[in-house]
Design an enzyme around this catalytic site. Structure first.
Site, short mmCIF file in Angstrom:
data_model
loop_
_atom_site.label_atom_id
_atom_site.label_comp_id
_atom_site.label_asym_id
_atom_site.label_seq_id
_atom_site.Cartn_x
_atom_site.Cartn_y
_atom_site.Cartn_z
CD1 TRP A 316 -5.41 -2.07 2.46
CD2 TRP A 316 -3.85 -3.27 1.16
NE1 TRP A 316 -4.23 -2.27 3.24
CE2 TRP A 316 -3.13 -2.90 2.51
CE3 TRP A 316 -3.16 -3.79 0.27
CZ2 TRP A 316 -1.88 -3.58 2.93
CZ3 TRP A 316 -1.83 -4.34 0.41
CH2 TRP A 316 -1.19 -4.06 1.82
CG HIS A 317 -3.04 -4.42 -3.44
ND1 HIS A 317 -4.06 -5.11 -2.93
CD2 HIS A 317 -1.84 -5.05 -3.24
CE1 HIS A 317 -3.65 -6.25 -2.41
NE2 HIS A 317 -2.23 -6.22 -2.51
N GLY A 318 -4.00 0.05 -4.26
CA GLY A 318 -3.70 1.49 -4.80
C GLY A 318 -4.71 2.21 -5.43
#
Length: 466
Positions: A316-318
Site C-alpha cells: 500500500w505504501h509503494g
C-alpha cells in the site's frame, strides 16, 4: 496543492471557508464537493476523471447492493465494485512494478508504461472500498444522494493524505453537522499546530536527511543520526498533516478519527501499530485480517494472516521491494512478539524501549531507501561495514546545526508537553492565563510558519507518493 503552501493558506482556504459558511446548510455539501474538486484538480485536472468514475461506481454499487434481495446478487455486485476499485489502484500504482519484475524473471525487455500516480488514490480507494463493503454487510445504508457520497469521498481536508475516514464515521454528519465557535476554535488550533509541526520540525529534519545523503564524509554515527532524523521527520510530516486534516474537518463540523497517538513511546511493535497511522491499521484489521479469520484459526493460519496483512500494508505504501520487505519486517516482529517476545518486553521498560528504538530506526531506513541494495548498504554502514570511522567532521557540524531541533522533535514526539500543559491548567488562575495566551501563541506560530514558506524553504510531503 499542499496545505503547507501560501496558495492554500491565504487564497484557497479563506475562499473555500467563506463559500462554505455563507451557503445555506442544505447546499453546504454541494459547496464542499465543488471546492474539493477544485483542490484535487489544481495540479492534476486529468485525474479528476478517474476519481469521478470511482465515485460513481461506488455510488451505483451501494444502491444496487441495497436494491437486490438475494445474498448472491449482493455479493456479486460488491465483488465487482471491489475488483474495479482495486483494478484502478493496481493499474496506476503497480503496473510498472510488475512489468519491471516480470522482465527480470524472464529476461525480457517490455517497456515500462511510466504511468503517473494520481495523488491520494490509495486513500480515496480505501474509503470507497470500506463504503461498499459496509453497505454489503448491512452496517450502513446506501447513500441515495450522489452529492453527499461524492462530498465524503472527495472531502479535501483528508483527500490526499488521510486519515482514512470511513463512511460510517461521518454518515450522520453528512446529513447534519454541528457548527459552533468552540468547534471552529478547536479546529483552528489543531490546524495551526499541525502546520507548525510540518514546517518548523518536519521540513528542517528533512533538510538534515538530504544533507546526509549528499555528504561525502559519512561515519557510523552519522548513519544512525540520519535514521533518527528520518524517523522523526516522517512522524512530524505525516502526523502534522493529519492534525491539519482533523482540524479542518472540525472547523466544518466533521469529527475525523485520530491517526497518531505518540507512537515513539511504544514498548513493542504491537503497541506501535496501535499508535501509528491508526486509520490504516484499523482498516486492514477490519477489512482484511478479520475476514481472513484473524486469530480465531490455528496458529499456522494465524501467522499467515498476519503476513498477508503486512505484505499488503507494505505494498500500500509503494510499488517497490523495500516496501514489501518493510511490511514483512513488521510481520516477523509481530509474530515473534506473539510467540514469546512480548512477555519479556512487558517485564522491562528499559529493554522494551531500547528494542523499539532499534527496530524502528532499522525499519525507517528500509522504508526510505531507493531500493533494497541501498537499504542493505545503509544498515550495514550503521554497524560499521565498509571500514567507516565512528565519527566524522560533518557529524559534528550537523549536530551543532540541528541539535536543538532534534531535541525539540524528540520531546515533541512524547506526551511530555501535553501532560505539562494539562497539569498547569489544573490551577484555575493558570487555566485563565493559558486561555488568554493561546490565541497570541497561535498567531505567532502562524506568522513564523508563513515566514518560512515565503522564504521558499524546503517543503515536500512524503505521503504524496502513496
Amino acid at each position: 496543492m499542499l496545505f503547507s503552501s501560501i496558495v492554500f493558506l491565504y487564497y484557497f482556504l479563506p475562499v473555500a471557508l467563506l463559500l462554505y459558511f455563507i451557503a445555506p446548510k442544505k447546499f453546504r455539501n454541494t459547496v464542499l464537493l465543488i471546492v474539493s474538486l477544485v483542490f484535487y484538480g489544481w495540479g492534476e485536472p486529468k485525474h479528476l476523471l478517474l476519481m469521478t468514475a470511482s465515485i460513481i461506481i461506488g455510488y451505483l454499487s451501494g444502491l444496487m447492493i441495497e436494491a437486490f434481495h438475494t445474498q448472491r446478487a449482493k455479493k456479486l455486485v460488491m465483488a465487482a465494485s471491489v475488483t474495479i476499485s482495486l483494478g484502478f489502484l493496481a493499474w496506476f500504482k503497480y503496473t510498472d512494478f510488475f512489468i519491471e519484475n516480470f522482465n527480470k524473471v524472464f529476461g525480457l525487455s517490455i517497456p515500462l508504461l511510466k504511468i503517473a500516480l494520481p495523488i491520494g488514490i490509495s486513500f480515496y480507494t480505501f474509503q470507497i472500498l470500506s463504503y461498499t463493503v459496509d453497505v454489503y454487510r448491512g452496517e450502513v445504508p446506501a447513500q441515495k444522494n450522489l452529492i453527499n457520497l461524492a462530498a465524503y469521498i472527495s472531502l479535501f481536508p483528508q483527500l490526499i493524505a488521510g486519515p482514512i475516514v470511513r463512511y460510517s464515521q461521518v454518515e450522520n454528519e453528512l446529513r447534519e453537522r454541528e457548527y459552533s465557535f468552540s468547534n471552529f476554535a478547536i479546529g483552528m488550533r489543531r490546524f495551526v499546530l499541525g502546520l507548525g509541526k510540518k514546517i518548523l520540525i518536519a521540513n528542517i529534519l528533512g533538510e538534515l536527511c538530504d544533507s546526509f545523503r549528499a555528504s561525502g564524509d559519512k561515519s557510523v554515527l552519522f548513519y544512525w543520526l540520519y535514521a533518527a532524523a528520518f524517523a522523526l521527520h516522517i512522524y512530524f510530516d505525516f502526523s502534522g498533516y493529519s492534525d491539519m486534516a482533523i482540524g479542518l474537518g472540525r472547523i466544518m463540523g466533521f469529527h475525523f478519527p485520530e491517526n497518531f497517538n505518540y507512537p515513539f513511546i511504544s514498548k513493542s511493535a504491537t503497541e506501535f501499530w496501535r499508535r501509528w497511522h491508526i486509520s490504516l491499521g484499523s482498516w486492514f484489521r477490519d477489512y482484511v485480517y478479520i475476514p481472513l479469520g484473524g486469530n480465531r484459526v490455528k496458529k499456522s493460519r494465524w501467522f499467515l494472516n498476519i503476513s498477508i496483512v503486512w505484505l499488503l500494508t507494505g505494498l500500500w505504501h509503494g510499488a517497490a521491494w523495500n516496501f514489501v520487505v518493510w511490511g514483512l519486517f513488521f510481520a516477523v516482529l509481530l509474530i515473534t512478539e506473539k510467540l514469546f517476545l512480548l512477555k519479556y518486553l512487558e517485564k522491562s521498560k528499559v529493554f522494551s524501549r531500547i528494542y523499539m528504538i532499534f527496530v524502528l530506526l532499522i525499519s525507517f531506513v528500509i522504508f526510505n531507501s531507493a531500493d533494497m541494495e541501498e537499504a542493505v548498504s545503509y544498515i550495514g554502514a550503521m554497524f560499521g561495514e565498509g571500514e567507516l570511522p565512528l565519527v566524522s567532521k560533518e557529524l559534528g557540524y550537523y549536530l551543532k546545526d540541528y541539535g536543538i531541533i532534534l531535541i525539540i522533535a524528540i520531546i515533541g514526539a512524547t506526551p511530555l508537553i501535553k501532560n505539562m500543559v494539562l497539569k498547569i491548567r489544573e490551577n484555575h488562575t493558570a487555566e485563565i492565563i493559558t486561555d488568554c495566551l493561546e490565541p497570541a501563541v497561535l498567531v505567532g506560530l502562524m506568522l513564523v510558519t508563513t515566514a518560512f514558506l515565503v522564504d521558499g524553504s524546503f517543503n515536500p510531503f512524503l505521503y504524496f507518493r502513496f
